[in-house]
Design an enzyme around this catalytic site. Sequence first.
Site, PDB file in Angstrom:
ATOM      1  N   ARG A 120       0.812  -1.216   0.000  1.00 17.90           N
ATOM      2  CA  ARG A 120       0.000   0.000   0.000  1.00 17.90           C
ATOM      3  C   ARG A 120       0.851   1.275   0.000  1.00 17.90           C
ATOM      4  O   ARG A 120       0.502   2.279   0.620  1.00 17.90           O
ATOM      5  CB  ARG A 120      -0.947   0.009   1.206  1.00 17.90           C
ATOM      6  CG  ARG A 120      -1.889  -1.183   1.256  1.00 17.90           C
ATOM      7  CD  ARG A 120      -2.828  -1.196   0.056  1.00 17.90           C
ATOM      8  NE  ARG A 120      -3.684  -2.392   0.107  1.00 17.90           N
ATOM      9  CZ  ARG A 120      -3.414  -3.541  -0.527  1.00 17.90           C
ATOM     10  NH1 ARG A 120      -2.321  -3.632  -1.277  1.00 17.90           N
ATOM     11  NH2 ARG A 120      -4.204  -4.569  -0.425  1.00 17.90           N
ATOM     12  N   SER A 157     -10.400   1.200   4.097  1.00  9.50           N
ATOM     13  CA  SER A 157      -9.541   0.813   5.215  1.00  9.50           C
ATOM     14  C   SER A 157      -8.717   2.006   5.688  1.00  9.50           C
ATOM     15  O   SER A 157      -8.064   2.676   4.898  1.00  9.50           O
ATOM     16  CB  SER A 157      -8.598  -0.322   4.803  1.00  9.50           C
ATOM     17  OG  SER A 157      -9.336  -1.491   4.504  1.00  9.50           O
ATOM     18  N   GLU A 161      -3.103   3.781   6.409  1.00 11.28           N
ATOM     19  CA  GLU A 161      -3.156   3.574   4.963  1.00 11.28           C
ATOM     20  C   GLU A 161      -3.609   4.846   4.262  1.00 11.28           C
ATOM     21  O   GLU A 161      -3.248   5.102   3.122  1.00 11.28           O
ATOM     22  CB  GLU A 161      -4.114   2.422   4.630  1.00 11.28           C
ATOM     23  CG  GLU A 161      -4.190   2.091   3.155  1.00 11.28           C
ATOM     24  CD  GLU A 161      -4.961   0.819   2.866  1.00 11.28           C
ATOM     25  OE1 GLU A 161      -5.619   0.778   1.812  1.00 11.28           O
ATOM     26  OE2 GLU A 161      -4.902  -0.122   3.674  1.00 11.28           O
TER      27      GLU A 161
END
Length: 295
Positions: free
Chosen positions: A162, A220, A290
């Site tokens: 990510r 997320s 994230e």
Amino acid sequence: MRYLENEPLAPYTSWRIGGPARFFAQVTSVSEIVQALAWANQRDLAVFVLGGGSNILIRDTGFDGLVLRIRLQNVRLEVNGDEARAMVESGAPMAGTARRLARQGWAGLEWAEGLPGTIGGALHGNAGCYGGDIATSLERAWVLVHGETQEWPVERLAFGYRTSVLKQMRADGGSWRNQPIILAAAFRLYRDDLTTLAQRMERTSHERRSKTPWGASCGSVFKNPPGDSAGRLIEAAGLKGTRIGNAEIAVRHANYIINLGGASSDDVLRLIDLARERVLAMTGIELELEIQIVG
């Protein structure tokens, strides 16, 4: 070019949170991007590039500079037998592009069914889900650096879980000025059966719907720690359903924070801090964001 002043940014984000941009412009070509960057440079303004508005939290104070919303969306196919290369501009929607290609019998991006955001944003954060990610699908990208278009092989983007070299520049405290801007990307595709492709995408869509809480969110919030999941850790810390102001840690999936309506960026940030503190105290694991915080 039309530059809006004090444009509210919340409507452009999936969280529906965010204060105004001092200046705001939508660009539909590389020449417009170059023109807008020159305009900002003449006025000594920082520049933030906005794609689909997912995976970011814009503070209620907004952004004291120029926000550029990238709207380049062309898709072009280069076919060679049962293989192809899809040349996709950075403002094209990630999920919509995957569906469009799959309907033509091209596999390689079907893992992105339902994934929010744009191609540029997906490259910036190495988006991925359900067994696929940008790093394994991408062949190369075209990036604007100091007004010059450069062709970058996938290795130069230095993808990690990510993240990418572009995202890391910001995480390391890099300036909002003169950041490289993703213009387009080339993806490797292969011919597949239309029915099989449709079935795979429907399974992905069903699984995503079954896990995604209802309401405005960014997806997320935290990266999954190695061998574990952030959602499980936050749930184990007893935080599902916890509310601060008008923001809530989702009951269905604890790695989501939902804007119940009128949530502030401070509401979300306080929940983020609470989740980090509880999980660290309970497990010794420090959750890593994230999302990108802007402003």
